[in-house]
Design a protein around this motif. Structure first.
Motif, PDB file in Angstrom:
ATOM      1  N   GLU A 219      24.917  49.635  77.952  1.00 47.76           N
ATOM      2  CA  GLU A 219      25.790  50.513  77.934  1.00 47.76           C
ATOM      3  C   GLU A 219      26.765  50.540  78.472  1.00 47.76           C
ATOM      4  O   GLU A 219      28.316  50.887  78.631  1.00 47.76           O
ATOM      5  CB  GLU A 219      24.959  50.739  79.061  1.00 47.76           C
ATOM      6  CG  GLU A 219      24.196  52.299  79.117  1.00 47.76           C
ATOM      7  CD  GLU A 219      23.419  52.613  80.209  1.00 47.76           C
ATOM      8  OE1 GLU A 219      22.255  53.171  79.828  1.00 47.76           O
ATOM      9  OE2 GLU A 219      23.661  52.589  80.595  1.00 47.76           O
TER      10      GLU A 219
ATOM     11  N   ASP B  92      28.771  49.455  74.803  1.00 47.78           N
ATOM     12  CA  ASP B  92      28.895  50.341  74.181  1.00 47.78           C
ATOM     13  C   ASP B  92      30.309  50.890  74.923  1.00 47.78           C
ATOM     14  O   ASP B  92      30.642  51.212  73.841  1.00 47.78           O
ATOM     15  CB  ASP B  92      28.176  51.351  74.351  1.00 47.78           C
ATOM     16  CG  ASP B  92      26.831  50.556  73.304  1.00 47.78           C
ATOM     17  OD1 ASP B  92      26.741  49.884  72.243  1.00 47.78           O
ATOM     18  OD2 ASP B  92      25.349  51.091  73.686  1.00 47.78           O
ATOM     19  N   ALA B  93      30.515  51.457  75.469  1.00 46.86           N
ATOM     20  CA  ALA B  93      30.996  51.647  76.589  1.00 46.86           C
ATOM     21  C   ALA B  93      32.806  50.839  76.000  1.00 46.86           C
ATOM     22  O   ALA B  93      33.692  52.023  75.506  1.00 46.86           O
ATOM     23  CB  ALA B  93      31.570  52.220  78.106  1.00 46.86           C
TER      24      ALA B  93
ATOM     25  N   TYR C  91      33.979  50.893  72.688  1.00 39.04           N
ATOM     26  CA  TYR C  91      34.595  52.690  71.850  1.00 39.04           C
ATOM     27  C   TYR C  91      35.803  52.349  72.509  1.00 39.04           C
ATOM     28  O   TYR C  91      36.626  53.012  71.469  1.00 39.04           O
ATOM     29  CB  TYR C  91      34.105  53.682  72.478  1.00 39.04           C
ATOM     30  CG  TYR C  91      34.045  55.148  72.478  1.00 39.04           C
ATOM     31  CD1 TYR C  91      33.776  56.189  71.262  1.00 39.04           C
ATOM     32  CD2 TYR C  91      34.976  56.169  73.101  1.00 39.04           C
ATOM     33  CE1 TYR C  91      33.762  57.324  70.829  1.00 39.04           C
ATOM     34  CE2 TYR C  91      35.540  57.185  72.935  1.00 39.04           C
ATOM     35  CZ  TYR C  91      34.774  57.886  71.901  1.00 39.04           C
ATOM     36  OH  TYR C  91      36.180  58.155  71.404  1.00 39.04           O
TER      37      TYR C  91
ATOM     38  N   THR D 219      29.540  58.690  78.368  1.00 33.48           N
ATOM     39  CA  THR D 219      28.221  59.208  76.867  1.00 33.48           C
ATOM     40  C   THR D 219      27.424  57.796  76.781  1.00 33.48           C
ATOM     41  O   THR D 219      26.097  58.033  76.644  1.00 33.48           O
ATOM     42  CB  THR D 219      28.737  60.355  75.770  1.00 33.48           C
ATOM     43  OG1 THR D 219      29.500  59.445  75.432  1.00 33.48           O
ATOM     44  CG2 THR D 219      29.582  61.325  76.393  1.00 33.48           C
ATOM     45  N   TYR D 220      28.117  56.948  77.241  1.00 35.98           N
ATOM     46  CA  TYR D 220      27.865  55.943  76.611  1.00 35.98           C
ATOM     47  C   TYR D 220      27.499  55.143  77.692  1.00 35.98           C
ATOM     48  O   TYR D 220      26.467  54.504  77.871  1.00 35.98           O
ATOM     49  CB  TYR D 220      28.660  54.305  76.139  1.00 35.98           C
ATOM     50  CG  TYR D 220      29.150  55.155  74.598  1.00 35.98           C
ATOM     51  CD1 TYR D 220      28.721  55.290  73.575  1.00 35.98           C
ATOM     52  CD2 TYR D 220      30.764  56.286  74.551  1.00 35.98           C
ATOM     53  CE1 TYR D 220      29.595  55.361  72.324  1.00 35.98           C
ATOM     54  CE2 TYR D 220      31.011  56.343  73.199  1.00 35.98           C
ATOM     55  CZ  TYR D 220      30.421  56.256  72.218  1.00 35.98           C
ATOM     56  OH  TYR D 220      31.270  56.691  71.229  1.00 35.98           O
TER      57      TYR D 220
END
Length: 750
Positions: free
Chosen positions: A193, A196-197, A200, A214-215
């Motif tokens: 996670e 992923d953040a 982004y 959200t990530y």
């Protein structure tokens, strides 16, 4: 005896004690902050952890290699890099190897490294260690000039200032520490996670915390558990870098047959020692502070299995766990305080986006320095290849010069216009290498390196290409340690906080139907069931039935008196129905001059209308009238000569008020104020007399009236009685009950 020369003592320089203390304390504080307690935001490590990993790399304790005694590792660390006690260094090493302390262990331990019960690890002479793949990722590229080095404390060695940190260690593993005047506490997160953040954030540098969450939905603890915080709290914590998380144990029930069950706790909050947790629960059980708990047993082996037995099968499992969450460490508050060394120098509290951005910026610096280092290596090799090609094309002449010249190096440089590096490479070449010296191979290597060089130059000149490369590296880490792997699977789940607000005592009471009987003289009792024949009840001399209400043993019975107070009794504590009951005045503090007006079963959330004899009243929520003591709760305030007259359920949209003057007024319920305590507002205007009765009803269905014989009829034509609150009203219609009242209370009666 010769005269001896006596040296004068050095002059004493006076200094203010305050200045000396400030100077020394500041030096100590800076040392603690910079070199001990706070992690670097770039690699997420404190100096002792960084030195441990670097020393293990120097010892070649790679993930695929063999183990070495921890004593050897600790010895190298304290001897070369970390001038502190061996036990503190070993404790740090042990923690890096504990799977219940580190979300992603950096050390692969062999031997006894302690357990979640709080038992200590074996001595360092018995245990062995090597690095994990994640530690190798943190060190990847350290030999390629990706980070700065500095001298060690004795000046004999060099150590890295920070690690290249291809793995997002600060957020993934978290950190905690106490410095001087500041502290840090960062819980671990899921690396998948975090990646992923970060990916982004590369595409959207101004991304909001709400979007990043959200990530990255919250911490992911190595011991699992259930996170029960609300979204708004998480957003604020990650925006400011300060906050806390509520973490609960994970549990389920197992059926034991015959309607019984037991609760099994399989995960406990992060940082809680299991043995201490069970000891605390046992102490509370002995002290009778856990009335719902019957027994507790620890059946844990490698996995946690704590067995909790309820007091009885009627105890609700969720209620029992709620009590344990409140009184034991089955629920823990995990603080968030992201105080870190920004850029390795400035102690600062950072938010989530800033922490991710600083790690990404560090990865970009590492990428540029690695590329520049590789570029220098390529340039050097291309220079050497150019010289080797010249030597190949003029091999006989080169051999002649080397054989005949006293100083062949200057001769080679002068003869073939070589550089010093090229000449040195030719002279250092072994004879056996001559057979490998082929033009095709040299030109192929030269072309390959030239192509690589062009790619590196293009990379260093393009921000977009650099971020693309960093994104690819992060995706590689995500694939290697992501959720698809056993280590990367998320362990902590997120759940809404259950809305459980039931008194613990109620859970111990068997829910059974009872009929609460109150006599005119105030004697109260509870009959079993709802089907008893009330006509057969006996009372004291000159006493009769006042009210009988259907209830359950788990209900609260609310009484409203003429003094404006509400009193509360537990239905389960009322005397049984075999006798004639007990005086209610022995259970509540009610003066002889005051009387009971209403008795009803408490219904949470319901609203009531209370009114005084002079016609003042208001709406109050029933939850506000429940009294906690026998003194009752004053809700309706009264003036001199006034008394409370009535209490009615406020179920409807209109209010009907009738006075002793037999005038009726109907107005909207919305015109009546809602208070928790007070005198209220005027309901109806009177010249003589006062209030007689109040009824709340639904205008669309009409107003119900009851006569002395119990017959009920409905009045729907009420237009002539409608008006504003506090008006006088109109004379009651024909057929109005002789009592002058509506004849109904609205409370359920038997």
């Amino acid at each position: 005896m010769a005269d001896e020369t006596i040296l004068a003592p050095p002059p004493i320089e006076p200094i203010r004690l305050k200045d000396a203390l400030e100077e020394r304390y500041l030096a100590y504080a800076l040392s603690t902050i910079m070199h001990r307690a706070l992690p670097d935001v770039r690699d997420g490590l404190k100096p002792v952890h960084r030195r441990l990993l670097f020393a293990m790399r120097q010892l070649k304790l790679d993930p695929a290699g063999g183990f070495k005694k921890c004593a050897r590792v600790v010895g190298d660390v304290i001897g070369k890099y970390h001038p502190h006690g061996d036990q503190s260094v070993y404790d740090a090493l042990v923690r890096l190897a504990q799977s219940f302390s580190q979300r992603y262990p950096l050390v692969d331990g062999q031997g006894n490294f302690g357990n979640i019960d709080g038992d200590n690890a074996a001595a360092m002479r018995y245990t062995e260690a090597r690095m994990t793949a994640i530690a190798a990722a943190l060190l990847d590229g350290i030999d390629e000039d990706t980070v700065d080095f500095r001298e060690t404390y004795d000046g004999e060695e060099e150590e890295p200032v920070v690690l290249p940190a291809a793995f997002p260690n600060l957020l993934a593993n978290g950190s905690s520490g106490i410095a001087v005047g500041m502290a840090t506490s960062i819980p671990p997160h899921n690396a998948d996670e975090v990646c992923d953040a970060a990916l982004y954030l590369i595409k959207h540098p101004k991304a909001s915390v709400e979007t990043l969450l959200t990530y990255l939905p919250g911490p992911d603890f190595p011991t699992g558990g259930v996170l029960v915080d609300d979204t708004a709290g998480l957003v604020e914590a990650y925006r400011t870098g300060r906050g806390s998380f509520r973490l609960r144990a994970r549990w389920h029930t197992e059926d034991t047959g015959r309607g019984g069950y037991q609760i099994i706790v399989t995960e406990i909050p992060y940082g809680v020692q299991k043995s201490r947790l069970i000891e605390k629960m046992a102490d509370l059980l002995q002290a009778k502070k856990l009335p719902l708990l019957g027994d507790i047993d620890d059946e844990s082996a490698e996995d946690i299995r704590i067995v909790i037995e309820p007091k009885s099968r009627n105890v609700d499992a969720a209620l029992l766990m709620e009590q344990l969450f409140r009184l034991t460490e089955l629920e823990a508050r995990i603080p968030l305080n992201m105080t870190v060394l920004s850029k390795g120098q400035v102690p600062q509290v950072l938010g989530l986006a800033q922490v991710l951005q600083e790690w990404l910026d560090h990865r970009r610096v590492v990428l540029r320095r690695r590329s520049e280092h590789r570029l220098r290596e390529i340039d050097h090799r291309l220079e050497v290849l150019g010289g080797l090609l010249i030597a190949y094309l003029n091999l006989d002449e080169v051999i002649r010069i080397i054989r005949n010249e006293d100083e062949p190096k200057p001769a080679l440089i002068a003869r073939f216009a070589l550089t010093d590096v090229q000449a040195e490479a030719i002279l250092n070449m072994r004879l056996r290498s001559l057979r490998k010296l082929e033009e095709i191979e040299i030109r192929a290597e030269n072309d390959r390196l030239t192509t690589e060089r062009e790619g590196l130059v293009e990379l260093l000149g393009s921000d977009e290409m650099q971020w693309d490369r960093i994104s690819a590296e992060i995706k590689g880490i995500k694939k290697q340690f992501g959720k698809a792997t056993p280590l990367g699977k998320r362990k902590t789940v997120t759940a809404a906080l259950p809305d459980i607000d039931v008194a613990v005592e109620e859970a111990l009471i068997d829910k059974e139907p009872v009929t609460v009987v109150l006599s005119e003289k105030g004697w109260i009792r509870a009959l079993k069931g709802h089907d008893g024949d009330l006509a057969k009840l006996t009372f004291k001399t000159d006493d009769v039935l006042k009210v009988a209400i259907k209830a359950q043993t788990t209900d609260k019975i609310v009484l409203f008196a003429t003094n404006g107070k509400f009193y509360t009794l537990e239905a389960s504590e009322l005397p049984g129905g075999r006798g004639q009951g007990e005086p209610v005045r022995l259970m509540i503090d009610l003066d002889e001059a005051d009387e009971l007006l209403e008795t009803f079963v408490h219904k949470p959330g319901r609203k009531l209308v209370v009114a005084s004899s002079v016609g003042n009243g208001f709406v109050v929520t029933e939850d506000e009238v429940v009294a906690q003591t026998r003194k009752g709760k004053q809700v309706l305030n009264l003036g001199d000569g006034e008394r409370a007259l009535l209490c009615r359920p406020a179920e409807g949209d209109a209010v009907a008020v009738v006075g002793e003057n037999r005038r009726l007024l109907v107005f909207p319920l919305a015109e009546l104020n809602e208070l928790t305590r007070g005198r209220g507002v005027r309901l109806q205007k009177y010249k003589d007399g006062g209030l007689a009765d109040v009824q709340v009803f639904t205008a669309a269905t009409g107003l119900k009236l009851s006569d002395t014989s119990g017959r009920v009829r409905t009045v729907t034509e009420l237009d002539e009685f409608k008006g504003a609150r506090a008006a006088a009203g109109s004379a009651v219609p024909k057929g109005w009950p002789k009592s002058g009242r509506f004849g109904l209370t609205g409370f359920e009666t038997a």
